[in-house]
Motif scaffolding. Structure first.
Motif: not given
Length: 403
Positions: A215-234
């Motif tokens: 998942a690619i974004d700039r907002l920590p809240d969004r990235l942490s939501m994506a990471a919660a289901c197992g996604a890697l983040t940028i």
């Protein structure tokens, strides 16, 4: 009744308007119990989509209770609880019979206008521009639903509004984006944008068996939501997207790429970003295409680009030579909601997914105008807003846990 009405760029008002009425035999009137603000609504709020008229009722993501049914509607009964897909479809034209619900050939009552802009008509959409029919939307207490014997999805007892509301748009949109990728077990799927559609695209790609999802974004809240289901983040403000994707894929790039951003891409200051913003300000292009360009360069040769993000007009400087020479496949389009709704409803009932995770804010309908700004500016960790018609703005709602 009360409804949220468009009065120009950055001007949404909660107003008293006429109640809808049955106009055609297949119509139904739905009393709205929950509706939502969608990222596509922000394109109207920010003035990027043509064809809006002052006083238009906004909103295309809504559900509620059937309170009146036309004499030709044999599907629905008064008292039925339904989710209404954002696409209006007749069920009888060639495209509907093929399951291409979002390009229904009959439901757009401004077909000639759409044909001038797009070459062919699209389906009518609730609460959107007059290019798509100018139908009053669902950010209101009541909605007239045309062809209501086709699209509405009946809701089984025991499911909350928040569990099923997003069947009308963002859940099947994220799902279609992933299905279009033809995901294989060895695939890396990169998703640009971790807003509501991006969140569902991430989870859909994982449910469909991708090896890894980024998942690619700039907002920590969004990235942490994506990471919660197992996604890697940028976080694209902290590191190079292209370099990090190369690192995660052994230098080869992701096989599948999803643009869940659309025409209002936010990117770090660069020549690319300044170019788009300058041309958009001068009306030399309508849509900012940074994500499209980055996906084209990032994607592995023979890969697939899936584009659920909304684009409204003209983009510039697309490296189409890279598309052709790398053998990339591009798939896009408004969502064929009814192609996916039955299967997704089953998955909700079986607890494979609970779409309510994405809700961060629940407010009364009359508080909607302020929430448009909160949602657009991503204040207070805002990812998804649900509006409750018929509820006082003084009401309090339970805070949902945020991943």
């Amino acid at each position: 009744m009360k409804a949220l009405c468009w009065h120009g760029k950055k001007d949404v008002r909660c107003e008293t308007v006429a109640d809808p009425r049955i106009e055609e035999p297949r119509d139904a009137i739905v009393k709205v119990t929950s509706c939502a603000i969608c990222g596509s609504d922000l394109h109207l709020f920010d003035g990027f989509m043509p064809g809006m008229r002052e006083g238009d009722i906004l909103g295309h993501e809504f559900m509620g209770e059937v309170v009146e049914v036309g004499p030709g509607n044999k599907k629905l009964e008064v008292g039925d609880r339904v989710v209404v897909p954002f696409t209006i479809c007749c069920g009888e034209c060639d495209q509907c019979r093929r399951g291409n619900w979002s390009v229904c050939e009959r439901s757009n009552r401004n077909k000639s206008l759409a044909e001038k802009v797009f070459g062919h008509t699209t389906a009518g959409l609730f609460g959107y521009t007059h290019l798509t029919g100018g139908y009053p939307g669902g950010q209101a207490e009541y909605v007239r639903v045309p062809y209501a014997d086709v699209a509405p999805v009946k809701v089984p007892a025991g499911l909350t509004d928040e569990q099923v509301l997003f069947l009308g748009d963002i859940l099947p949109t994220g799902w279609q984006a992933a299905v279009q990728c033809e995901i294989e077990p060895t695939d890396t799927v990169a998703v640009w944008g971790a807003g509501p559609v991006g969140q569902f695209a991430v989870r859909s790609a994982l449910m469909l068996g991708a090896r890894q999802v980024v998942a690619i974004d700039r907002l920590p809240d969004r990235l942490s939501m994506a990471a919660a289901c197992g996604a890697l983040t940028i976080n694209f403000e902290e590191e190079s997207v292209l370099e990090r994707l190369a690192e995660l894929t052994g230098g080869k790039g992701p096989e599948k790429c999803i643009d869940a951003v659309g025409l209002e891409a936010h990117v770090p200051r660069s020549l690319d970003s300044l170019y788009d913003r300058a041309k958009q300000a001068l009306m030399w292009e309508s849509d900012r295409a940074h994500v499209l360009r980055e996906m084209i360069y990032a994607c592995r040769p023979a890969g697939i680009l899936s584009i659920p993000g909304v684009y409204g007009g003209v983009v510039d400087k697309i490296p189409f030579g890279a598309v052709m020479n790398k053998g990339l496949t591009i798939r896009t389009g408004q969502t064929h909601v009814n192609r996916w709704a039955e299967d997704l409803l089953r998955r909700i009932e079986e607890e494979q997914i609970d779409p309510s995770f994405v809700v961060t804010h629940t407010v009364a309908l009359e508080d909607g105008p302020q929430m448009y700004e909160t949602f657009r500016d991503k204040h207070d960790g805002c990812i998804k807003v649900v509006l409750k018609p018929g509820v006082s703005s003084r009401a309090t709602f339970d805070e949902r846990p945020r991943p």
